[in-house]
Motif scaffolding. Structure first.
Motif, PDB file in Angstrom:
ATOM      1  N   LEU A  69       0.818  -1.208   0.000  1.00 44.31           N
ATOM      2  CA  LEU A  69       0.000   0.000   0.000  1.00 44.31           C
ATOM      3  C   LEU A  69       0.855   1.262   0.000  1.00 44.31           C
ATOM      4  O   LEU A  69       0.496   2.268  -0.615  1.00 44.31           O
ATOM      5  CB  LEU A  69      -0.954  -0.006   1.205  1.00 44.31           C
ATOM      6  N   LEU A  70       1.994   1.218   0.693  1.00 44.86           N
ATOM      7  CA  LEU A  70       2.891   2.375   0.698  1.00 44.86           C
ATOM      8  C   LEU A  70       3.451   2.627  -0.702  1.00 44.86           C
ATOM      9  O   LEU A  70       3.547   3.771  -1.144  1.00 44.86           O
ATOM     10  CB  LEU A  70       4.026   2.161   1.698  1.00 44.86           C
ATOM     11  N   VAL A  71       3.823   1.540  -1.382  1.00 41.30           N
ATOM     12  CA  VAL A  71       4.339   1.674  -2.747  1.00 41.30           C
ATOM     13  C   VAL A  71       3.255   2.252  -3.658  1.00 41.30           C
ATOM     14  O   VAL A  71       3.506   3.188  -4.439  1.00 41.30           O
ATOM     15  CB  VAL A  71       4.825   0.315  -3.287  1.00 41.30           C
ATOM     16  N   LEU A  72       2.044   1.718  -3.560  1.00 38.52           N
ATOM     17  CA  LEU A  72       0.938   2.231  -4.375  1.00 38.52           C
ATOM     18  C   LEU A  72       0.659   3.697  -4.059  1.00 38.52           C
ATOM     19  O   LEU A  72       0.382   4.502  -4.955  1.00 38.52           O
ATOM     20  CB  LEU A  72      -0.323   1.392  -4.130  1.00 38.52           C
ATOM     21  N   VAL A  74       2.813   5.975  -2.912  1.00 39.50           N
ATOM     22  CA  VAL A  74       3.887   6.819  -3.449  1.00 39.50           C
ATOM     23  C   VAL A  74       3.752   6.961  -4.965  1.00 39.50           C
ATOM     24  O   VAL A  74       3.947   8.049  -5.523  1.00 39.50           O
ATOM     25  CB  VAL A  74       5.267   6.240  -3.076  1.00 39.50           C
ATOM     26  N   VAL A  75       3.413   5.860  -5.632  1.00 42.16           N
ATOM     27  CA  VAL A  75       3.229   5.911  -7.092  1.00 42.16           C
ATOM     28  C   VAL A  75       2.064   6.844  -7.447  1.00 42.16           C
ATOM     29  O   VAL A  75       2.149   7.648  -8.389  1.00 42.16           O
ATOM     30  CB  VAL A  75       2.987   4.496  -7.653  1.00 42.16           C
ATOM     31  N   ALA A  76       0.962   6.742  -6.681  1.00 42.11           N
ATOM     32  CA  ALA A  76      -0.195   7.615  -6.920  1.00 42.11           C
ATOM     33  C   ALA A  76       0.175   9.077  -6.672  1.00 42.11           C
ATOM     34  O   ALA A  76      -0.250   9.974  -7.417  1.00 42.11           O
ATOM     35  CB  ALA A  76      -1.354   7.207  -6.016  1.00 42.11           C
ATOM     36  N   ASP A  77       0.980   9.327  -5.629  1.00 40.99           N
ATOM     37  CA  ASP A  77       1.432  10.694  -5.353  1.00 40.99           C
ATOM     38  C   ASP A  77       2.305  11.230  -6.484  1.00 40.99           C
ATOM     39  O   ASP A  77       2.201  12.399  -6.864  1.00 40.99           O
ATOM     40  CB  ASP A  77       2.214  10.738  -4.028  1.00 40.99           C
ATOM     41  N   TYR A  78       3.174  10.374  -7.009  1.00 45.49           N
ATOM     42  CA  TYR A  78       4.031  10.794  -8.115  1.00 45.49           C
ATOM     43  C   TYR A  78       3.198  11.135  -9.350  1.00 45.49           C
ATOM     44  O   TYR A  78       3.447  12.130 -10.040  1.00 45.49           O
ATOM     45  CB  TYR A  78       5.039   9.692  -8.459  1.00 45.49           C
ATOM     46  N   TYR A  79       2.199  10.314  -9.614  1.00 51.44           N
ATOM     47  CA  TYR A  79       1.328  10.550 -10.765  1.00 51.44           C
ATOM     48  C   TYR A  79       0.574  11.867 -10.611  1.00 51.44           C
ATOM     49  O   TYR A  79       0.384  12.616 -11.571  1.00 51.44           O
ATOM     50  CB  TYR A  79       0.330   9.392 -10.911  1.00 51.44           C
ATOM     51  N   SER A  80       0.135  12.172  -9.373  1.00 51.32           N
ATOM     52  CA  SER A  80      -0.666  13.374  -9.126  1.00 51.32           C
ATOM     53  C   SER A  80       0.174  14.636  -9.025  1.00 51.32           C
ATOM     54  O   SER A  80      -0.214  15.697  -9.523  1.00 51.32           O
ATOM     55  CB  SER A  80      -1.481  13.207  -7.843  1.00 51.32           C
ATOM     56  N   TYR A  81       1.334  14.530  -8.359  1.00 54.08           N
ATOM     57  CA  TYR A  81       2.107  15.732  -8.051  1.00 54.08           C
ATOM     58  C   TYR A  81       3.349  15.912  -8.930  1.00 54.08           C
ATOM     59  O   TYR A  81       4.038  16.933  -8.818  1.00 54.08           O
ATOM     60  CB  TYR A  81       2.520  15.716  -6.579  1.00 54.08           C
ATOM     61  N   GLY A  82       3.657  14.909  -9.758  1.00 52.84           N
ATOM     62  CA  GLY A  82       4.773  15.049 -10.675  1.00 52.84           C
ATOM     63  C   GLY A  82       6.138  14.988 -10.022  1.00 52.84           C
ATOM     64  O   GLY A  82       7.140  15.391 -10.623  1.00 52.84           O
ATOM     65  N   ARG A  83       6.207  14.517  -8.793  1.00 51.52           N
ATOM     66  CA  ARG A  83       7.492  14.370  -8.108  1.00 51.52           C
ATOM     67  C   ARG A  83       7.360  13.264  -7.067  1.00 51.52           C
ATOM     68  O   ARG A  83       6.250  12.929  -6.635  1.00 51.52           O
ATOM     69  CB  ARG A  83       7.913  15.681  -7.431  1.00 51.52           C
TER      70      ARG A  83
END
Length: 349
Positions: A69-72, A74-83
């Motif tokens: 869930l942590l990996v998912l 972080v990936v979702a955050d990267y997709y949303s925030y671009g970093r």
């Protein structure tokens, strides 16, 4: 808060069903996907699940669920925030490690949650607080397991009461546990009049059994009264915003302006499609307010300069030209700021 509440309910039920690995996996989801601070509510069930179940299996269940869930996340955050960032860590950093100042959003005294819980649960909350003394002394077979499940009520109330910033929704995770504790206490009433050496029930034990549905009915009636009172006393914004659907004559692209009652704005769900924008007008509030979403800044990856961690208002958040407003929602609170809706030469009520 609500997602954590659902996770607490499911995790507690799985624990009582002796499905310890599943209980810990759900607890991990409640903390990571829901609310990191709710780990205190899940702690008793998680610890006892490790000891009661197969330790390795239960531990791996919680660990693997957390990592996935942590990996998912972080990936979702990267997709949303671009970093690369972690919303879970950022939340902890802001509230625990001194990165923010949550007290800027309001503070309350130590009795706030007790008064609030009584307001929402009436006498069921009082019974829940009596759980340790009443249910355990009744020596029911389920009492030890229920103590583990219900103990977060006391832990959470104590911890949250020590925090300066308080909100009603912060109690959501323990709402189901309050109900379970109160139900257990009501169920235990006849025990105090039970004579284990007698073959027949005493008159007092029969009366205690008869009182159970009456007490439950009284709690339910009081709870429904609270619901109706809320709808009657605080339902005005919902009723007012429904009137917007009858004002299409203002034309497409209309601007809805909201005054001093900005915090009563229910949701964009109540705004018809002919309204292109909802804007705030300056009425003395000096906290940060939402801005219309601006895709040209970079979508969700943007970090506009007017957002800040100090809850300071930005001049850009207000619509300066009141003449651009086609519709105005305003509550006259007799403040020193002008009540614009009183100008009947400009506005039609």
């Amino acid at each position: 808060s609500s997602f954590s509440m659902y996770a607490v309910t499911l995790s507690s039920a799985l624990f009582l069903l002796e499905k310890y690995a599943c209980a810990v996996a759900v607890a991990a989801a409640g903390v990571i996907l829901g609310w990191p601070f709710s780990i205190l509510v899940f702690l008793p069930v998680t610890v006892y699940s490790l000891f009661r179940g197969h330790f390795k299996r239960v531990f791996l269940s919680g660990l693997l669920t957390s990592l996935c869930l942590l990996v998912l996340s972080v990936v979702a955050d990267y997709y949303s925030y671009g970093r690369w960032t972690s919303s879970v860590f950022n939340l902890l950093k802001y509230n625990v490690l001194g990165g923010g100042e949550s007290h800027l959003y309001g503070t309350e005294g130590t009795t706030f949650y007790f008064r609030n819980a009584f307001n929402n649960f009436n006498f069921a909350f009082v019974l829940a607080l009596l759980f340790v003394g009443v249910a355990l002394s009744a020596r029911k077979n389920y009492a030890p397991d229920l103590l583990i499940v219900v103990s977060p009520v006391y832990i959470w109330l104590a911890f949250m009461s020590l925090q300066a910033h308080k909100e009603e929704r912060f109690l959501y995770p323990i709402y189901p546990l309050i109900c379970v504790a109160a139900a257990s206490v009501i169920d235990s009433f006849p025990y105090f009049f039970h004579d284990k050496y007698a073959n027949e029930q005493s008159i007092f034990e029969k009366i205690a059994k008869g009182l159970r549905p009456l007490i439950l009915g009284f709690i339910l009636c009081t709870s429904h009264s609270r619901t109706f009172s809320m709808l009657n006393g605080y339902g005005a914004p919902l009723q007012i915003y429904r009137h917007l659907e009858y004002h299409e004559d203002t034309g497409p692209g209309s601007i809805l302006c909201v005054g001093s009652e900005w915090h009563r704005y229910p949701s964009s769900f109540f705004v018809p499609s002919y309204i292109s924008e909802v804007r705030w007008i300056d009425d003395g509030f000096r906290g940060l307010l939402p801005f219309p979403f601006n895709e040209t800044l970079g979508g969700t990856t943007a970090a506009p300069s007017y957002f800040n961690t100090k809850n300071k208002a930005s001049d850009k958040q207000y619509l300066k030209d009141i003449g651009a407003c086609n519709l105005l929602m305003e509550l006259d609170l007799r403040r020193p700021y002008p009540s614009r809706g009183n100008d009947l030469s400009t506005w039609e009520t």
